[in-house]
Write an enzyme that holds these catalytic residues in place. Structure first.
Site, mmCIF file in Angstrom:
data_model
loop_
_atom_site.group_PDB
_atom_site.id
_atom_site.type_symbol
_atom_site.label_atom_id
_atom_site.label_comp_id
_atom_site.label_asym_id
_atom_site.label_seq_id
_atom_site.Cartn_x
_atom_site.Cartn_y
_atom_site.Cartn_z
ATOM 1 N N LEU A 48 -26.959 -4.166 41.630
ATOM 2 C CA LEU A 48 -26.241 -2.895 41.615
ATOM 3 C C LEU A 48 -26.479 -2.328 40.225
ATOM 4 O O LEU A 48 -26.132 -2.962 39.222
ATOM 5 C CB LEU A 48 -24.750 -3.093 41.907
ATOM 6 C CG LEU A 48 -23.934 -1.828 42.179
ATOM 7 C CD1 LEU A 48 -24.483 -1.052 43.382
ATOM 8 C CD2 LEU A 48 -22.475 -2.176 42.422
ATOM 9 N N ASP A 49 -27.097 -1.171 40.158
ATOM 10 C CA ASP A 49 -27.483 -0.593 38.875
ATOM 11 C C ASP A 49 -26.293 -0.450 37.936
ATOM 12 O O ASP A 49 -25.153 -0.291 38.366
ATOM 13 C CB ASP A 49 -28.117 0.786 39.078
ATOM 14 C CG ASP A 49 -29.417 0.716 39.850
ATOM 15 O OD1 ASP A 49 -30.160 -0.263 39.668
ATOM 16 O OD2 ASP A 49 -29.674 1.641 40.638
ATOM 17 N N ARG A 50 -26.602 -0.448 36.652
ATOM 18 C CA ARG A 50 -25.574 -0.311 35.623
ATOM 19 C C ARG A 50 -24.753 0.961 35.814
ATOM 20 O O ARG A 50 -23.548 0.976 35.583
ATOM 21 C CB ARG A 50 -26.279 -0.306 34.263
ATOM 22 C CG ARG A 50 -25.372 -0.196 33.086
ATOM 23 C CD ARG A 50 -26.193 -0.352 31.821
ATOM 24 N NE ARG A 50 -25.537 0.343 30.732
ATOM 25 C CZ ARG A 50 -26.131 0.706 29.630
ATOM 26 N NH1 ARG A 50 -27.405 0.449 29.443
ATOM 27 N NH2 ARG A 50 -25.466 1.333 28.699
ATOM 28 N N ASP A 51 -25.391 2.048 36.259
ATOM 29 C CA ASP A 51 -24.677 3.313 36.415
ATOM 30 C C ASP A 51 -24.119 3.508 37.822
ATOM 31 O O ASP A 51 -23.677 4.599 38.167
ATOM 32 C CB ASP A 51 -25.549 4.495 35.991
ATOM 33 C CG ASP A 51 -26.887 4.556 36.717
ATOM 34 O OD1 ASP A 51 -27.201 3.623 37.480
ATOM 35 O OD2 ASP A 51 -27.616 5.533 36.516
ATOM 36 N N SER A 52 -24.108 2.442 38.619
ATOM 37 C CA SER A 52 -23.475 2.474 39.938
ATOM 38 C C SER A 52 -22.226 1.603 39.901
ATOM 39 O O SER A 52 -22.078 0.750 39.037
ATOM 40 C CB SER A 52 -24.440 1.956 41.006
ATOM 41 O OG SER A 52 -25.586 2.786 41.072
#
Length: 189
Positions: A48-52
């Site tokens: 899960l991306d850092r900005d998600s």
């Protein structure tokens, strides 16, 4: 030779905040899973991306991790996506049929408009511009390419402003506060 499953398999559901890396160490001192999860021996089943934000599964069972993360198993992943602009039926149709990205076509997604969900405040907040409307979509995909949801919405002219994963297969965020985790039975029926 296949590794035997752990004697006590664990599966954790974690509600990952924005700006947290889905790893346990970072040489640059950024926020990671170790800041939230004191359980030794578990690791993320997928990314899960850092900005998600939202649901991340962690386990100590390599076989379970492979079944969860492997795209061949096609576990549905449900996202709530705040997009810039007003989605029209053509854009939703394109998402439902699959869009072509730079790494090839995506599988068809389930896509629908969503009333603005009740969520925790994001820190920092999403940039607000009075002149640019935003709407929420619910997208269900069965693949896990890098930044796939963001690239899909951008491909149909709807840049993503906020991305929250709310479900993976049978597991969901239900009742899990931001930064909280809980253990559930470690099985995938």
């Amino acid at each position: 030779m296949a590794k035997a499953p752990p004697s006590e398999p664990k599966l954790l559901l974690f509600n990952k905040p924005f700006d947290v890396l889905t790893q346990f160490n970072d040489e640059q001192g950024r926020s990671t899973l170790k800041d939230f999860i004191p359980v030794p021996g578990v690791y993320p089943a997928g990314r899960l991306d850092r900005d998600s934000e939202g649901l991340l599964l962690l386990t100590n069972d390599g076989r379970l991790q492979a079944r969860i993360a492997d795209p061949r198993h096609k576990l549905p992943k449900t996202y709530w996506v705040q997009v810039e602009g007003t989605p029209d039926e053509e854009q939703l149709r394109r998402l439902r049929e699959g869009v072509t990205l730079n790494d090839g076509p995506t599988l068809p997604a389930e896509a629908r408009l969503l009333d603005e969900p009740t969520l925790w405040e994001r820190v920092p907040p999403v940039r607000f511009r009075k002149s640019v409307p935003t709407h929420w979509l619910e997208l269900v995909i069965r693949e896990g390419r890098n930044r796939q949801v963001r690239r899909m919405t951008a491909a149909v002219g709807l840049p993503t402003l906020r991305l929250v994963r709310v479900r993976i297969g049978p597991w969901s965020l239900d009742g899990l506060g931001l930064g909280e985790w809980r253990e559930v039975p470690a099985r995938l029926d």
